[in-house]
Design a protein around this motif. Structure first.
Motif, mmCIF file in Angstrom:
data_model
loop_
_atom_site.group_PDB
_atom_site.id
_atom_site.type_symbol
_atom_site.label_atom_id
_atom_site.label_comp_id
_atom_site.label_asym_id
_atom_site.label_seq_id
_atom_site.Cartn_x
_atom_site.Cartn_y
_atom_site.Cartn_z
ATOM 1 N N VAL A 1 43.767 44.228 31.291
ATOM 2 C CA VAL A 1 43.861 43.250 32.492
ATOM 3 C C VAL A 1 44.788 44.104 33.561
ATOM 4 C CG1 VAL A 1 45.400 41.209 32.908
ATOM 5 C CG2 VAL A 1 43.757 41.541 30.808
ATOM 6 N N VAL A 2 44.289 43.826 34.656
ATOM 7 C CA VAL A 2 45.183 44.524 35.950
ATOM 8 C C VAL A 2 46.147 43.467 36.380
ATOM 9 C CG1 VAL A 2 45.288 45.338 38.093
ATOM 10 C CG2 VAL A 2 43.163 45.857 36.689
ATOM 11 N N TRP A 3 45.904 42.110 36.703
ATOM 12 C CA TRP A 3 46.832 41.221 36.713
ATOM 13 C C TRP A 3 46.335 39.838 36.129
ATOM 14 C CZ3 TRP A 3 44.744 42.460 41.661
ATOM 15 C CH2 TRP A 3 43.933 41.627 42.250
ATOM 16 N N ASN A 4 47.262 38.949 35.748
ATOM 17 C CA ASN A 4 47.016 37.593 35.108
ATOM 18 C C ASN A 4 47.996 36.627 35.452
ATOM 19 O OD1 ASN A 4 45.781 35.704 33.666
ATOM 20 N ND2 ASN A 4 46.839 36.283 31.722
ATOM 21 N N VAL A 5 47.597 35.719 36.476
ATOM 22 C CA VAL A 5 48.527 34.720 36.937
ATOM 23 C C VAL A 5 48.608 33.580 36.034
ATOM 24 C CG1 VAL A 5 48.682 32.931 38.747
ATOM 25 C CG2 VAL A 5 47.780 35.300 39.381
ATOM 26 N N GLN A 6 49.702 33.351 35.488
ATOM 27 C CA GLN A 6 50.136 32.329 34.448
ATOM 28 C C GLN A 6 50.421 30.977 35.094
ATOM 29 O OE1 GLN A 6 49.575 32.825 31.139
ATOM 30 N NE2 GLN A 6 49.169 35.097 31.380
ATOM 31 N N THR B 1 42.588 36.248 36.967
ATOM 32 C CA THR B 1 42.747 37.196 36.006
ATOM 33 C C THR B 1 41.984 38.610 36.345
ATOM 34 O OG1 THR B 1 43.141 35.616 34.155
ATOM 35 C CG2 THR B 1 42.368 37.913 33.662
ATOM 36 N N MET B 2 42.560 39.425 36.765
ATOM 37 C CA MET B 2 41.745 40.718 37.346
ATOM 38 C C MET B 2 41.686 41.625 36.352
ATOM 39 S SD MET B 2 40.106 42.425 39.617
ATOM 40 C CE MET B 2 40.492 41.817 41.248
ATOM 41 N N THR B 3 40.375 41.755 35.664
ATOM 42 C CA THR B 3 40.226 42.857 34.518
ATOM 43 C C THR B 3 39.784 44.139 34.920
ATOM 44 O OG1 THR B 3 38.080 42.155 34.354
ATOM 45 C CG2 THR B 3 39.466 40.955 32.918
ATOM 46 N N TRP C 1 37.315 39.439 45.074
ATOM 47 C CA TRP C 1 38.938 39.883 44.850
ATOM 48 C C TRP C 1 39.598 38.614 44.401
ATOM 49 C CZ3 TRP C 1 40.745 44.494 44.490
ATOM 50 C CH2 TRP C 1 39.950 45.529 44.821
ATOM 51 N N ARG D 1 46.901 29.782 39.539
ATOM 52 C CA ARG D 1 45.596 29.793 39.209
ATOM 53 C C ARG D 1 44.776 28.799 39.793
ATOM 54 N NH1 ARG D 1 44.978 32.828 34.674
ATOM 55 N NH2 ARG D 1 43.091 31.710 34.061
#
Length: 245
Positions: A109-114, A191-193, A187, A119
């Protein structure tokens, strides 16, 4: 009979394209479809990376090479001219289907907005990207772009006339709104994997390269009309007063 067969072929190619595009919405967005970009990884990271880059490369080559005038001129010696565009559309869809089928999720995971609101906003922007893609095709001529106008003219025994240059709707603000929509879909994700990042980077590079070839062809075809349009309107990002060539 051959006119009817050409029309049915065009309809079939269009139907496959619509189905493939709808699957792409779920594939990239990780929603509803059985296999997505970020399904559970099951191969080694380096093998997955190589496979994914090759799959993107196959699509990029098909999409660009078959769109070039020199290829079309040679291709229409084999494929009847009325179905040339439909064949291109079908080949593009098959290249995407191959990508969906053989794509290798990579984990990480590069980023994951919670944040829920964050979201939601990103999913709205993702949907906006797809709306931009679809809306932009209708702004010029959706049916011509997907080959249906060509086979319909052939069915009716009418000569096909290319559409004159125009810049309706979003084309007044950016020269390539379809690509702008694609970039949003690539882009904008909560969640950017790693797999998604590889896909986004590779397809963005492809778009930037493809635009150069596409605009060269447009200048060859429309001449000064397109040169002036290019000076006046931004390439992808609609900054007032800037072409961002």
């Amino acid at each position: 009979m051959k006119r009817l067969l050409a029309f049915v072929y065009g309809l079939t190619a269009y139907a496959v394209s619509v189905g493939t595009t709808l699957y792409a919405v779920g594939f990239i967005g990780n929603i509803l479809v059985p296999k997505t970009m970020d399904s559970a990884p099951h191969t080694h990271w380096t093998q997955a990376l190589l496979a994914n880059v090759l799959l993107i490369g196959v699509f990029a080559l098909q999409h660009s090479v078959m769109a070039r005038p020199a290829f079309k001129k040679a291709w229409t010696r084999i494929v009847p001219e009325p179905v040339e565009r439909s064949t291109y559309v079908l080949a593009s869809s098959l290249a995407l289907i191959l990508l969906f089928w053989l794509w290798q999720p990579m984990g990480g995971v590069v980023w994951n907005v919670q944040d829920t609101n964050g979201r939601t906003l990103l999913y709205i922007l993702y949907a906006l990207g797809w709306l931009t893609v679809f809306g932009s095709t209708y702004a010029i001529n959706h049916w011509d772009l997907f080959g249906l106008r060509q086979v319909y003219c052939y069915l009716r025994g009418e000569s096909y006339q290319t559409i004159p240059f125009a810049s309706p709707g979003p084309y007044r603000y950016v020269r390539h709104p379809i690509y702008l929509g694609w970039l949003l879909t690539f882009w904008v994700t909560p969640t950017m994997t790693i797999a998604h990042l590889v896909f986004a980077v590779a397809t963005t590079l492809y778009i930037l390269i493809a635009i150069r070839f596409e605009e060269r062809d447009l200048i060859d075809y429309f001449g000064d009309t397109y040169r002036q349009y290019r000076k006046r309107v931004a390439m992808i990002i609609p900054f007032p007063g800037k072409t961002l060539r």
